[in-house]
Design an enzyme around this catalytic site. Sequence first.
Site, PDB file in Angstrom:
ATOM      1  N   CYS A  61       0.827  -1.203   0.000  1.00 30.55           N
ATOM      2  CA  CYS A  61       0.000   0.000   0.000  1.00 30.55           C
ATOM      3  C   CYS A  61       0.858   1.249   0.000  1.00 30.55           C
ATOM      4  CB  CYS A  61      -0.891  -0.010   1.234  1.00 30.55           C
ATOM      5  SG  CYS A  61      -1.775  -1.559   1.417  1.00 30.55           S
ATOM      6  N   ARG A  99       1.873   1.471  -6.095  1.00 31.02           N
ATOM      7  CA  ARG A  99       2.127   0.551  -4.985  1.00 31.02           C
ATOM      8  C   ARG A  99       0.914  -0.322  -4.681  1.00 31.02           C
ATOM      9  NH1 ARG A  99       6.451   2.116  -1.782  1.00 31.02           N
ATOM     10  NH2 ARG A  99       5.566   0.945  -0.055  1.00 31.02           N
ATOM     11  N   TRP A 147      -3.168  -2.278  -1.628  1.00 29.35           N
ATOM     12  CA  TRP A 147      -2.925  -3.549  -2.324  1.00 29.35           C
ATOM     13  C   TRP A 147      -3.407  -4.608  -1.337  1.00 29.35           C
ATOM     14  CZ3 TRP A 147      -0.304  -8.266  -1.889  1.00 29.35           C
ATOM     15  CH2 TRP A 147      -0.161  -8.984  -3.090  1.00 29.35           C
ATOM     16  N   ASN A 155       0.420   0.217   5.932  1.00 25.49           N
ATOM     17  CA  ASN A 155       1.072  -0.539   4.849  1.00 25.49           C
ATOM     18  C   ASN A 155       1.881  -1.647   5.510  1.00 25.49           C
ATOM     19  OD1 ASN A 155       2.525  -1.471   2.644  1.00 25.49           O
ATOM     20  ND2 ASN A 155       4.102   0.103   2.890  1.00 25.49           N
ATOM     21  N   GLY A 156       1.535  -2.897   5.241  1.00 26.97           N
ATOM     22  CA  GLY A 156       2.241  -4.015   5.872  1.00 26.97           C
ATOM     23  C   GLY A 156       1.256  -5.114   6.229  1.00 26.97           C
ATOM     24  N   GLU A 192      13.289 -12.843 -18.575  1.00 26.97           N
ATOM     25  CA  GLU A 192      12.794 -11.480 -18.354  1.00 26.97           C
ATOM     26  C   GLU A 192      11.708 -11.118 -19.369  1.00 26.97           C
ATOM     27  OE1 GLU A 192      12.185  -7.577 -17.015  1.00 26.97           O
ATOM     28  OE2 GLU A 192      12.723  -9.491 -16.094  1.00 26.97           O
ATOM     29  N   LYS A 210       7.844 -10.051 -18.491  1.00 20.10           N
ATOM     30  CA  LYS A 210       7.230  -8.801 -18.946  1.00 20.10           C
ATOM     31  C   LYS A 210       5.869  -9.087 -19.587  1.00 20.10           C
ATOM     32  CE  LYS A 210       8.898  -6.310 -17.091  1.00 20.10           C
ATOM     33  NZ  LYS A 210       9.925  -6.793 -16.235  1.00 20.10           N
ATOM     34  N   GLU A 238       3.296 -10.287 -16.871  1.00 17.96           N
ATOM     35  CA  GLU A 238       2.806  -9.357 -15.847  1.00 17.96           C
ATOM     36  C   GLU A 238       1.945  -8.235 -16.415  1.00 17.96           C
ATOM     37  OE1 GLU A 238       5.708  -7.255 -13.505  1.00 17.96           O
ATOM     38  OE2 GLU A 238       7.236  -7.551 -15.020  1.00 17.96           O
ATOM     39  N   HIS A 253      14.123 -31.394 -23.925  1.00 15.35           N
ATOM     40  CA  HIS A 253      13.966 -32.256 -22.745  1.00 15.35           C
ATOM     41  C   HIS A 253      12.566 -32.128 -22.145  1.00 15.35           C
ATOM     42  CE1 HIS A 253      18.230 -32.988 -23.094  1.00 15.35           C
ATOM     43  NE2 HIS A 253      18.432 -31.699 -23.113  1.00 15.35           N
ATOM     44  N   LYS A 281       4.284  -2.163  -7.399  1.00 14.92           N
ATOM     45  CA  LYS A 281       5.663  -1.861  -7.788  1.00 14.92           C
ATOM     46  C   LYS A 281       6.686  -2.323  -6.763  1.00 14.92           C
ATOM     47  CE  LYS A 281       8.817  -0.113 -10.373  1.00 14.92           C
ATOM     48  NZ  LYS A 281       9.124  -0.812 -11.586  1.00 14.92           N
TER      49      LYS A 281
HETATM   50  C1  AGP Z   1       9.119  -6.522 -12.409  1.00 19.55           C
HETATM   51  O1  AGP Z   1       8.605  -5.961 -13.537  1.00 19.55           O
HETATM   52  C2  AGP Z   1       8.213  -6.570 -11.277  1.00 19.55           C
HETATM   53  N1  AGP Z   1       7.704  -5.325 -10.937  1.00 19.55           N
HETATM   54  C3  AGP Z   1       8.777  -7.309 -10.080  1.00 19.55           C
HETATM   55  O2  AGP Z   1       9.100  -8.605 -10.485  1.00 19.55           O
HETATM   56  C4  AGP Z   1      10.014  -6.686  -9.430  1.00 19.55           C
HETATM   57  O3  AGP Z   1      11.122  -6.830 -10.247  1.00 19.55           O
HETATM   58  C5  AGP Z   1      10.274  -7.381  -8.093  1.00 19.55           C
HETATM   59  O4  AGP Z   1       9.153  -7.173  -7.269  1.00 19.55           O
HETATM   60  C6  AGP Z   1      11.545  -6.871  -7.416  1.00 19.55           C
HETATM   61  O5  AGP Z   1      11.421  -5.519  -7.132  1.00 19.55           O
HETATM   62  P1  AGP Z   1      12.711  -4.685  -6.659  1.00 19.55           P
HETATM   63  O6  AGP Z   1      13.705  -4.693  -7.765  1.00 19.55           O
HETATM   64  O7  AGP Z   1      12.161  -3.332  -6.360  1.00 19.55           O
HETATM   65  O8  AGP Z   1      13.237  -5.379  -5.424  1.00 19.55           O
END
Ligand code: AGP
Length: 609
Positions: free
Chosen positions: A2, A27, A75, A101-102, A482, A486, A489, A505, A604
Amino acid sequence: MCGIVGYAGRREAEPILVGGLRRLEYRGYDSAGLVTVTGPGAAHLRKRSGRLAALVEHLRDRPAPGCLGISHTRWATHGPATDANAHPHLSACGRVAVVHNGVIENYDALKRHLIADGVAFHSDTDTEVIAHLVGRNFDGDLLEAVRRTLPLLKGTYGLAVVSPDDPDTVVGARLGSPLVLGVGAGEHFLASDPGALVGYTQDVVYLQDHQVCRITADDWDIFDRELSKVTASVHQIEWAEEDTDKGGFEHHMLKEIHEQPETLESAMRGRLSDAEASAHFGGLNVDPQQLRRAKRIILTACGTSYHAAQVGEYLIEEFAQIPVEVEYASEFRYRNPPIDHDTVVIAISQSGETADTLAAVRESKRKGHLTLAVCNVVGSSIARESDGGIYLHAGPEIGVASTKAFTSQVLTLAMLALHLGRLRHLSALQGARMIAEMRALPDLIRRTLACDADARRVAEKYAGCTSFLYLGRQYLYPVALEGALKLKEISYAHAEGYPAAEMKHGPIALIDPNTPSVFLALKGAIHEKAMSNLEEVKARRGPVIAVATAGDEVVAAKADDVLFVPDVPDYLQPLVAVVPLQLLAYHVARIRGCDVDKPRNLAKSVTVE
Ligand code: AGP
């Protein structure tokens, strides 16, 4: 994870509380709410499920008056995205409001105890427990009520509390989740991260764990858990307002993809030394002798940062000849691997607040290992708690899907490999060549960005597909992972990355005319091997989208679609090869009508376990 904002001042609080949430919405965006206070018994609570826009709409009909208040964007961790579960939460007496937040891990036991005591709950959240407990401890002094309540809580929190019966005060507290205090003239702020305060103040204080703070219009204080005052230093925020807007692009993600030539330049600025044919980092803060003695390096991270760490493994092993292990931070913190004292642990995190990575840093330090960090957010917890580190200087990354941070992480790890290599066996000539090759990158990325139109064309062709494979070898294997991440997500299509030779395999069974394979087939040491893997996919009539070196007609002849990138040495290929994958994912998501910057279920910075 959050986002929370607090304000005490002489300006109307509502626009500031909403403005701060607008910058924190990446967030979490399941619901939003705020409460302002105008005097004894006068609290103005407004909250709505859904995006911030829903709350803004509600405030148009029912504005919240007052120059003091707190706000929250959620969140969801406990309970669905409903109005009732939106923050702020009120105590049973209605005299205390809390945003949080937590995660409160013992909330269930506390809740059962409160219910047995006749307290009625209105939400499914863990946070409502805090409101009721502070309310019970409140006798007019909000700071004291919070102090009495915190020892009852097990888990993590960044929280802010107000009461109409202590109308000039906002109280904040931190354990595990980030919280900063913003210092202004005749006004003060609280926020989950400094980005929310850009445009209001550049002066912030980072709260440490177990610290409590109080802000009023004219003053601020930091206390330890016994409420003894703590001297805290004020830091300057590096970012400006324009850094956080879209700069004319349709989405933050697209802006950040196109920012990469500049962010790579700023990652290198002042760090490459021709005289020493090496790289230097002002904040590494480690005696070179200790780095020379290092027998092993552990890179630990999550998500995209983990993929950058995987590229780092190849780079450091190739150029510094030090064995490297890459660990998911969430596993590393509980796995308890045998680590000897000549091991250096390096945490990689864009936000610097990812809970699992922060815990891995603390675990490594508890065991006495030299613990370094590569972070983007200045002053973040991981950066402050590590023994030393390197900032990316990539500017704020707002799009939830990380892009520019990934390329800056990879380049920073390449410079670190150069630094470590030059402390050992790497010659000045080799060092000088690497420096020249790195300096050429920003222009090479500018040329790579020219494939945007082709990426859009390819996306239009395959946007309807529901499953994709991403294939690469060596330095390009983590890039395949990666690229798949992308696409997953932001477009919600299923995608898997694999070492190309691993296909036969098992995963090759997935190949059919509706399952495209995105193949990283750049020229390099094992190009031929990669080409035979590509042939295996073609033999099973699987569509191939290839990322290839400009002018490579062989790949162009074999693949169904090609995205060309400039020719670069193998170890720098991840930086050019990832760009068409970022653009492909972006366009597929846009064509599918997904919310590119705020994809569902994501946030994020993951500040809970
Ligand atoms: C990546 O696009 C995501 N937002 C997520 O996997 C992110 O890389 C991961 O949460 C790690 O975040 P950080 O680099 O802020 O620790």
